[in-house]
Design a protein around this motif. Structure first.
Motif, PDB file in Angstrom:
ATOM      1  N   GLU A 211       0.829  -1.206   0.000  1.00 51.33           N
ATOM      2  CA  GLU A 211       0.000   0.000   0.000  1.00 51.33           C
ATOM      3  C   GLU A 211       0.865   1.258   0.000  1.00 51.33           C
ATOM      4  N   ILE A 212       2.046   1.157   0.603  1.00 50.04           N
ATOM      5  CA  ILE A 212       2.957   2.312   0.683  1.00 50.04           C
ATOM      6  C   ILE A 212       3.826   2.405  -0.565  1.00 50.04           C
ATOM      7  N   TYR A 213       4.254   1.250  -1.078  1.00 47.33           N
ATOM      8  CA  TYR A 213       5.144   1.191  -2.241  1.00 47.33           C
ATOM      9  C   TYR A 213       4.524   0.315  -3.330  1.00 47.33           C
ATOM     10  N   PRO A 214       3.444   0.741  -3.947  1.00 47.70           N
ATOM     11  CA  PRO A 214       2.722  -0.118  -4.904  1.00 47.70           C
ATOM     12  C   PRO A 214       3.521  -0.477  -6.148  1.00 47.70           C
ATOM     13  N   GLU A 215       4.559   0.292  -6.442  1.00 50.02           N
ATOM     14  CA  GLU A 215       5.315   0.059  -7.679  1.00 50.02           C
ATOM     15  C   GLU A 215       6.129  -1.235  -7.654  1.00 50.02           C
ATOM     16  N   TYR A 216       6.280  -1.851  -6.488  1.00 52.18           N
ATOM     17  CA  TYR A 216       7.103  -3.064  -6.395  1.00 52.18           C
ATOM     18  C   TYR A 216       6.294  -4.364  -6.450  1.00 52.18           C
ATOM     19  N   GLY A 217       5.003  -4.309  -6.213  1.00 57.44           N
ATOM     20  CA  GLY A 217       4.181  -5.520  -6.261  1.00 57.44           C
ATOM     21  C   GLY A 217       4.330  -6.429  -5.059  1.00 57.44           C
ATOM     22  N   PHE A 218       4.590  -5.867  -3.891  1.00 61.19           N
ATOM     23  CA  PHE A 218       4.835  -6.692  -2.706  1.00 61.19           C
ATOM     24  C   PHE A 218       3.658  -7.601  -2.351  1.00 61.19           C
ATOM     25  N   ALA A 219       2.435  -7.159  -2.609  1.00 61.94           N
ATOM     26  CA  ALA A 219       1.271  -7.983  -2.267  1.00 61.94           C
ATOM     27  C   ALA A 219       1.267  -9.287  -3.038  1.00 61.94           C
ATOM     28  N   LYS A 220       1.876  -9.283  -4.195  1.00 56.79           N
ATOM     29  CA  LYS A 220       1.890 -10.481  -5.040  1.00 56.79           C
ATOM     30  C   LYS A 220       3.048 -11.407  -4.689  1.00 56.79           C
ATOM     31  N   HIS A 221       4.267 -10.871  -4.641  1.00 54.73           N
ATOM     32  CA  HIS A 221       5.437 -11.747  -4.450  1.00 54.73           C
ATOM     33  C   HIS A 221       5.997 -11.739  -3.040  1.00 54.73           C
ATOM     34  N   LYS A 222       5.457 -10.879  -2.180  1.00 52.78           N
ATOM     35  CA  LYS A 222       5.831 -10.822  -0.759  1.00 52.78           C
ATOM     36  C   LYS A 222       7.318 -10.532  -0.538  1.00 52.78           C
ATOM     37  N   GLY A 223       7.944  -9.868  -1.505  1.00 52.71           N
ATOM     38  CA  GLY A 223       9.337  -9.469  -1.345  1.00 52.71           C
ATOM     39  C   GLY A 223      10.351 -10.438  -1.909  1.00 52.71           C
ATOM     40  N   TYR A 224       9.903 -11.597  -2.394  1.00 51.34           N
ATOM     41  CA  TYR A 224      10.842 -12.553  -2.979  1.00 51.34           C
ATOM     42  C   TYR A 224      11.363 -12.036  -4.330  1.00 51.34           C
ATOM     43  N   GLY A 225      12.459 -12.610  -4.767  1.00 50.54           N
ATOM     44  CA  GLY A 225      13.160 -12.090  -5.940  1.00 50.54           C
ATOM     45  C   GLY A 225      12.597 -12.570  -7.249  1.00 50.54           C
ATOM     46  N   THR A 226      11.327 -12.354  -7.474  1.00 48.25           N
ATOM     47  CA  THR A 226      10.698 -12.740  -8.735  1.00 48.25           C
ATOM     48  C   THR A 226      11.165 -11.820  -9.871  1.00 48.25           C
ATOM     49  N   LYS A 227      10.843 -12.225 -11.081  1.00 53.12           N
ATOM     50  CA  LYS A 227      11.179 -11.394 -12.236  1.00 53.12           C
ATOM     51  C   LYS A 227      10.521 -10.024 -12.126  1.00 53.12           C
ATOM     52  N   GLN A 228       9.247  -9.996 -11.730  1.00 51.87           N
ATOM     53  CA  GLN A 228       8.539  -8.726 -11.562  1.00 51.87           C
ATOM     54  C   GLN A 228       9.240  -7.828 -10.546  1.00 51.87           C
ATOM     55  N   HIS A 229       9.661  -8.419  -9.431  1.00 53.27           N
ATOM     56  CA  HIS A 229      10.306  -7.648  -8.372  1.00 53.27           C
ATOM     57  C   HIS A 229      11.665  -7.113  -8.827  1.00 53.27           C
ATOM     58  N   ARG A 230      12.432  -7.955  -9.484  1.00 53.08           N
ATOM     59  CA  ARG A 230      13.751  -7.523  -9.950  1.00 53.08           C
ATOM     60  C   ARG A 230      13.638  -6.403 -10.986  1.00 53.08           C
ATOM     61  N   GLU A 231      12.662  -6.517 -11.866  1.00 45.63           N
ATOM     62  CA  GLU A 231      12.449  -5.461 -12.862  1.00 45.63           C
ATOM     63  C   GLU A 231      12.039  -4.154 -12.192  1.00 45.63           C
ATOM     64  N   ALA A 232      11.215  -4.246 -11.152  1.00 45.65           N
ATOM     65  CA  ALA A 232      10.801  -3.045 -10.420  1.00 45.65           C
ATOM     66  C   ALA A 232      11.985  -2.408  -9.702  1.00 45.65           C
ATOM     67  N   LEU A 233      12.875  -3.242  -9.198  1.00 47.82           N
ATOM     68  CA  LEU A 233      14.083  -2.716  -8.539  1.00 47.82           C
ATOM     69  C   LEU A 233      14.978  -1.979  -9.533  1.00 47.82           C
ATOM     70  N   LEU A 234      15.147  -2.556 -10.706  1.00 44.99           N
ATOM     71  CA  LEU A 234      15.982  -1.907 -11.723  1.00 44.99           C
ATOM     72  C   LEU A 234      15.375  -0.590 -12.190  1.00 44.99           C
ATOM     73  N   LYS A 235      14.079  -0.527 -12.207  1.00 46.39           N
ATOM     74  CA  LYS A 235      13.395   0.684 -12.649  1.00 46.39           C
ATOM     75  C   LYS A 235      13.352   1.755 -11.561  1.00 46.39           C
ATOM     76  N   ASN A 236      13.078   1.345 -10.323  1.00 47.06           N
ATOM     77  CA  ASN A 236      12.800   2.302  -9.250  1.00 47.06           C
ATOM     78  C   ASN A 236      13.888   2.413  -8.193  1.00 47.06           C
ATOM     79  N   GLY A 237      14.863   1.496  -8.210  1.00 46.56           N
ATOM     80  CA  GLY A 237      15.828   1.457  -7.122  1.00 46.56           C
ATOM     81  C   GLY A 237      15.204   0.835  -5.890  1.00 46.56           C
ATOM     82  N   ALA A 238      15.934   0.842  -4.784  1.00 48.39           N
ATOM     83  CA  ALA A 238      15.458   0.241  -3.538  1.00 48.39           C
ATOM     84  C   ALA A 238      14.619   1.228  -2.745  1.00 48.39           C
ATOM     85  N   CYS A 239      13.660   0.695  -1.990  1.00 49.06           N
ATOM     86  CA  CYS A 239      12.871   1.538  -1.085  1.00 49.06           C
ATOM     87  C   CYS A 239      13.264   1.228   0.360  1.00 49.06           C
TER      88      CYS A 239
END
Length: 200
Positions: A155-183
């Protein structure tokens, strides 16, 4: 699974969730069964249960067990490393039980490591969440507690998709990190192979 617990006398089960993710806390739980109810027949290793079933069993466990929880955040993980942070969480979860005045003779720990700096009697059990009801119940409490935290982070950082992958290193999460950096909730010590230090 319940008979296995009885071999060790009056016990609690201890397990954790979230050692591997790139973001969020590691959560440990300690559980002592108060009374056996038929719904416990559904309990298994949390990773083998659907999210809906985990949520259902979470409430059953809370109602029929003594439960302690230890949450170690991402900054503490970066400071102490994930193994030590996991042990801290387990000690905190056990202390949570002790503070309620709950007694036990032995702590059954999922895995092959004893909890560092814990002075009570403890027994590590490899794949314990498939052998001990108390450990399996603890795995559900830890997993659901952590998942709920990650949904809040989403809810605070919707751009990372935490509700879906719960912080694990999925492809979606890694792509979001490359795009947005770390939060704020990322484990910076886990990101060296993904992000350059300048993006931290």
């Amino acid at each position: 699974m319940y008979e296995f617990d009885m071999e060790y006398g009056e016990i609690i089960g201890v397990d954790e969730a979230g050692r591997g993710p790139l973001a969020g806390p590691v959560v440990a739980a300690a559980v002592k069964i108060k009374k056996y109810v038929k719904e416990f027949d559904m309990i298994n290793d949390s990773k083998k249960l659907s999210e809906k079933k985990r949520e259902f069993l979470f409430d059953i466990i809370i109602e029929n067990c003594h439960v302690g929880v230890g949450i170690i955040n991402e900054k503490e993980i970066d400071s102490y490393n994930i193994l030590n942070a996991t042990f801290m969480g387990m000690r905190n979860a056990i202390e949570d039980i002790v503070e309620e005045g709950i007694s036990f003779e032995n702590a059954l720990i999922d895995g092959n490591h004893k909890i560092r700096e814990y002075r009570g009697i403890q027994t590590p059990i490899v794949k314990g969440d498939g052998k001990s009801l108390a450990i399996a119940a603890a795995s559900i409490i830890a997993k659901v507690t952590r998942d709920r935290i990650m949904v809040k982070y989403d809810e605070i950082y919707p751009e990372y998709g935490f509700a879906k992958h719960k912080g694990y290193g999925t492809k979606q999460h890694r792509e979001a990190l490359l795009k947005n950096g770390a939060c704020q909730c990322h484990r910076k010590s886990f990101l060296s192979n993904i992000l350059k230090p300048t993006l931290f």
